[in-house]
Design an enzyme around this catalytic site. Sequence first.
Site, PDB file in Angstrom:
ATOM      1  N   GLY A  10       0.830  -1.198   0.000  1.00 10.05           N
ATOM      2  CA  GLY A  10       0.000   0.000   0.000  1.00 10.05           C
ATOM      3  C   GLY A  10       0.862   1.243   0.000  1.00 10.05           C
ATOM      4  N   CYS A  11       0.327   2.322   0.503  1.00 11.33           N
ATOM      5  CA  CYS A  11       1.058   3.585   0.573  1.00 11.33           C
ATOM      6  C   CYS A  11       2.401   3.355   1.247  1.00 11.33           C
ATOM      7  CB  CYS A  11       0.246   4.622   1.343  1.00 11.33           C
ATOM      8  SG  CYS A  11       1.130   6.167   1.593  1.00 11.33           S
ATOM      9  N   PHE A  12       3.468   3.778   0.595  1.00  7.21           N
ATOM     10  CA  PHE A  12       4.794   3.432   1.100  1.00  7.21           C
ATOM     11  C   PHE A  12       5.240   4.202   2.329  1.00  7.21           C
ATOM     12  CE2 PHE A  12       6.393   5.581  -3.108  1.00  7.21           C
ATOM     13  CZ  PHE A  12       5.994   6.839  -2.692  1.00  7.21           C
ATOM     14  N   TRP A  13       4.587   5.296   2.668  1.00  7.31           N
ATOM     15  CA  TRP A  13       5.035   6.107   3.812  1.00  7.31           C
ATOM     16  C   TRP A  13       5.003   5.328   5.120  1.00  7.31           C
ATOM     17  CZ3 TRP A  13       1.221  10.539   2.360  1.00  7.31           C
ATOM     18  CH2 TRP A  13       1.696  11.216   1.214  1.00  7.31           C
TER      19      TRP A  13
END
Length: 157
Positions: A10-13
């Site tokens: 998912g979102c890499f952050w």
Amino acid sequence: MTQKATFGAGCFWGVEAAFRRVNGVVGAAVGYMGGTLDKPTYEDVCTDRTGHAEVVQVEYDPAKVSYDELLKVFWDNHNPTTLNRQGPDFGSQYRSAVFFHSADQQIAAENSKEKLQASGRFNRPIVTEITPAATFHRAEEYHQQYLEKRGMAQCHI
């Protein structure tokens, strides 16, 4: 000697932040892997037409943390049963993926996935792809350590 591991969750952050907290991880960078466009930008990947996944490439010391332990962090930090989606984010760039760098990593990832599926932890099938690592395209600098720079612990609260 360090080794590399690459995960799409998912979102890499938030994924990057989770791996940076692991003892034995000496570095983590966010970027893109698995697509067709050379040198993609965030804007390119967000079109959902390049085939890239948002990934975290982890550099780790196998004397301090095993690949199996990294797989546990990967499984614990996203829902591997949702196809091309994590939380409010959707598109193939948010797919669940393990990009392996060796035959040993491939075997470990496949065994880990099978064991997790058999555990009954999830009611739906795990859709995580396990595929050879390709070129890692480092994301723009403003994405690196995004949450840490903003004093945040996670993406979606």
